[in-house]
Design an enzyme around this catalytic site. Structure first.
Site, mmCIF file in Angstrom:
data_model
loop_
_atom_site.group_PDB
_atom_site.id
_atom_site.type_symbol
_atom_site.label_atom_id
_atom_site.label_comp_id
_atom_site.label_asym_id
_atom_site.label_seq_id
_atom_site.Cartn_x
_atom_site.Cartn_y
_atom_site.Cartn_z
ATOM 1 N N CYS A 156 -29.118 12.595 -12.923
ATOM 2 C CA CYS A 156 -28.061 12.589 -13.930
ATOM 3 C C CYS A 156 -27.471 11.188 -13.936
ATOM 4 O O CYS A 156 -26.818 10.779 -12.980
ATOM 5 C CB CYS A 156 -26.989 13.626 -13.607
ATOM 6 N N GLU B 232 -30.269 13.119 -20.705
ATOM 7 C CA GLU B 232 -31.516 12.737 -20.056
ATOM 8 C C GLU B 232 -32.407 12.076 -21.103
ATOM 9 O O GLU B 232 -32.221 12.297 -22.305
ATOM 10 C CB GLU B 232 -32.233 13.939 -19.429
#
Length: 241
Positions: free
Chosen positions: A2, A104
């Protein structure tokens, strides 16, 4: 992993989600939170949960200088309890990092830029990442630069990291890892250093859509970052659930 996320929750929304103590804070919406920035985090105090601003990128207490934090924005849930950088925090210094989305980047064909995707809850609600925090003390004789230039020897810098786990079926087509999202019933257990399942969040509760490559630059931190790709003429693709 992340590497970017959103914190668009108001104080009222955070207060309701996290049952916070303390005076209201004027929190501006964040559309593109990046490593080395100050982020809102929730920790357990003697009387309840409180909100603090922590630097994203954990610096272990034993670190000689702070650059290690850039490599420690995430900790693998499977091994954090045993890794030297994280094990002390895993035992005693846990936090919740409120969010309402994370990004992402999908692999792209040769010669093309990676496509960023935004992952959120289907109902648009806020949630919490499982995090760890540490306090690092500036050593004598160390010259700091950038956002840390004002720190002096003996000053304490509080930092944090986000735990990651295997991706669920919503995230997996884009990236093999995702941040650990804890359900509200697990908040107290996590903050109390109890054993908590650090599993992928249920895929049926989540949604995703491609967004503009504007999010690639941390300086871009406004509503355009979360809009479906194509709304401002950049990026590609359409919303997906």
């Amino acid at each position: 992993m992340c590497g970017r996320f959103t914190q668009r929750l108001s104080w009222r929304e955070l207060h309701e989600l996290m049952s916070l103590l303390g005076p209201a804070q004027n929190l501006r919406p964040r559309y593109n939170v990046a490593p080395a920035q100050a982020i809102a985090a929730v920790r357990a105090g003697a009387e309840g949960r409180t909100l603090s601003m922590l630097r994203w990128g954990l610096i272990p207490a034993w670190a000689k200088e702070p650059s290690i934090g850039y490599r420690l924005i995430n900790a693998r849930a499977e091994t954090a309890h045993e890794k030297p950088s994280f094990r002390a925090a895993f035992r005693a210094r846990r936090c919740l990092i409120p969010a309402d989305g994370f990004y992402e980047w999908a692999k792209a064909a040769k010669g093309r830029a990676k496509q960023p995707w935004l992952f959120q809850m289907k109902d648009g609600s806020g949630f919490a990442f499982a995090g760890l925090w540490e306090s690092w003390t500036v050593r004598a004789g160390l010259t700091l630069t950038g956002s840390l230039a004002e720190l002096e020897p003996g000053d304490a810098l509080e930092t944090c990291t986000i735990l990651t786990t295997q991706a669920n079926e919503t995230v997996a087509p884009v990236h093999p890892r995702m941040p650990v999202i804890l359900p509200p019933p697990a908040y107290d257990q996590w903050l109390g250093s109890a054993e908590v399942p650090l599993a992928p969040y249920p895929t049926e509760a989540m949604t995703a859509h491609p967004v503009s490559t504007l999010v690639n630059k941390p300086a871009n931190d406004d509503e355009r970052c979360v809009e479906p790709a194509g709304c401002d003429g950049s990026g590609s693709g359409a919303a997906s659930t």
